[in-house]
Write an enzyme that holds these catalytic residues in place. Sequence first.
Site, mmCIF file in Angstrom:
data_model
loop_
_atom_site.group_PDB
_atom_site.id
_atom_site.type_symbol
_atom_site.label_atom_id
_atom_site.label_comp_id
_atom_site.label_asym_id
_atom_site.label_seq_id
_atom_site.Cartn_x
_atom_site.Cartn_y
_atom_site.Cartn_z
ATOM 1 N N GLY A 1 22.223 -0.918 1.805
ATOM 2 C CA GLY A 1 21.884 0.351 1.292
ATOM 3 C C GLY A 1 21.507 0.456 0.040
ATOM 4 O O GLY A 1 21.998 -0.422 -0.711
ATOM 5 N N GLN B 1 20.188 3.661 -8.436
ATOM 6 C CA GLN B 1 20.671 2.208 -8.728
ATOM 7 C C GLN B 1 19.400 1.685 -9.254
ATOM 8 O O GLN B 1 19.541 0.600 -9.742
ATOM 9 C CB GLN B 1 20.911 1.513 -7.473
ATOM 10 C CG GLN B 1 22.339 2.033 -7.072
ATOM 11 C CD GLN B 1 22.772 1.186 -5.677
ATOM 12 O OE1 GLN B 1 22.423 2.062 -4.664
ATOM 13 N NE2 GLN B 1 23.653 0.365 -5.836
ATOM 14 N N CYS C 1 28.921 -3.020 -3.550
ATOM 15 C CA CYS C 1 27.721 -2.320 -4.124
ATOM 16 C C CYS C 1 27.012 -3.351 -4.774
ATOM 17 O O CYS C 1 27.216 -4.249 -5.817
ATOM 18 C CB CYS C 1 28.473 -1.320 -5.065
ATOM 19 S SG CYS C 1 27.061 -0.308 -5.733
ATOM 20 N N LEU C 2 25.562 -3.219 -4.647
ATOM 21 C CA LEU C 2 24.629 -4.043 -5.401
ATOM 22 C C LEU C 2 24.804 -3.746 -6.719
ATOM 23 O O LEU C 2 24.305 -4.868 -7.688
ATOM 24 C CB LEU C 2 23.299 -3.770 -4.912
ATOM 25 C CG LEU C 2 22.830 -4.127 -3.392
ATOM 26 C CD1 LEU C 2 21.519 -3.670 -2.981
ATOM 27 C CD2 LEU C 2 23.216 -5.666 -3.222
ATOM 28 N N HIS D 1 28.349 6.352 0.706
ATOM 29 C CA HIS D 1 28.267 5.516 -0.403
ATOM 30 C C HIS D 1 27.039 5.815 -1.201
ATOM 31 O O HIS D 1 27.283 5.936 -2.633
ATOM 32 C CB HIS D 1 28.515 4.271 -0.100
ATOM 33 C CG HIS D 1 28.282 3.187 -1.168
ATOM 34 N ND1 HIS D 1 29.397 2.087 -1.547
ATOM 35 C CD2 HIS D 1 27.371 2.674 -2.067
ATOM 36 C CE1 HIS D 1 28.911 1.509 -2.402
ATOM 37 N NE2 HIS D 1 27.844 1.787 -2.912
ATOM 38 N N GLU D 2 25.967 5.789 -0.743
ATOM 39 C CA GLU D 2 24.494 6.030 -1.169
ATOM 40 C C GLU D 2 24.521 7.484 -1.753
ATOM 41 O O GLU D 2 23.916 7.723 -2.826
ATOM 42 C CB GLU D 2 23.388 5.853 -0.259
ATOM 43 C CG GLU D 2 23.513 4.304 0.165
ATOM 44 C CD GLU D 2 23.645 3.078 -0.554
ATOM 45 O OE1 GLU D 2 23.428 3.251 -1.989
ATOM 46 O OE2 GLU D 2 24.141 2.048 -0.435
ATOM 47 N N HIS E 1 26.104 7.832 -5.110
ATOM 48 C CA HIS E 1 25.167 7.311 -6.173
ATOM 49 C C HIS E 1 24.490 8.329 -6.784
ATOM 50 O O HIS E 1 24.299 8.465 -8.185
ATOM 51 C CB HIS E 1 24.452 6.068 -5.822
ATOM 52 C CG HIS E 1 25.023 4.737 -5.546
ATOM 53 N ND1 HIS E 1 25.640 4.178 -6.954
ATOM 54 C CD2 HIS E 1 25.310 3.726 -4.589
ATOM 55 C CE1 HIS E 1 26.028 3.187 -6.647
ATOM 56 N NE2 HIS E 1 25.698 2.714 -5.412
HETATM 57 ZN ZN ZN Z 1 26.395 1.139 -4.069
#
Ligand code: ZN
Length: 172
Positions: free
Chosen positions: A46, A51, A91-92, A133-134, A137
Site C-alpha cells: 500500500g 508518502q 510501513c515503507l 493504514h494508508e 497517512h
Molecule cells: Zn505506511
Amino acid sequence: MTRLTILEYPDPRLRTRAAPVTQVDDSIRQLVADLFETMYAAPGIGLAATQVNVHQRVLVADVSEDKNQPVALINPEIIAADGAEITEEGCLSVPGYFDRVERPNHIRVRALNLQGEVFEMEAQGLLAVCIQHEMDHLQGKLFVDYLSELKRSRLRKRAQKQRRQEPEHAAL
Ligand code: ZN
C-alpha cells in the site's frame, strides 16, 4: 510512469494533512500510476500520496500474492467499520520496523474511481488494515503513533542512526 521517492520517518512532511481531490483528471491518473509503480517496486502492499510528498487524498493498495488486484482510492471515506484484529504492521516510510496495531478488520469505504465516479467497496482482513493504514497517512498519521511513547522514542533514535534495511515483512 515514474518511481517516486518515499519520505521516511521522522520527516515532518509525513505529518501533512492531504487535501481532497477536486477533479479527477490526467494528473491524478498519472499520480495513481506512479504510486502503483513506486509501491510495487519498493516492494509494498500500500502507498499513500503523502508518502511521496503529494498532499492530495489518493492511495493505492494491492495485498494479493500475485500483485494483480490493484485498488486505487481517491477521497476515501470509511462509512462502516466492525470487528477488531491485531496485525503486525510495517510501513515503507518506517523501514525495517514492525509492530502490532489493533484496528477494525472489516470496513466499507466510499471513494472516487479513476473516472471521478463515486463507488463503494467492502474490505476485510489485510486489505481493510492496509486501507486504514494508508488513510491515516492522508491525515498525517503514522502507525507508530499507536505505539507507546517509550517505543516511539527508541524508534526515533534508531531512525536517526540506522540506514535503510530491506523489509522482512509486507510493508504498507
Ligand atoms: Zn505506511
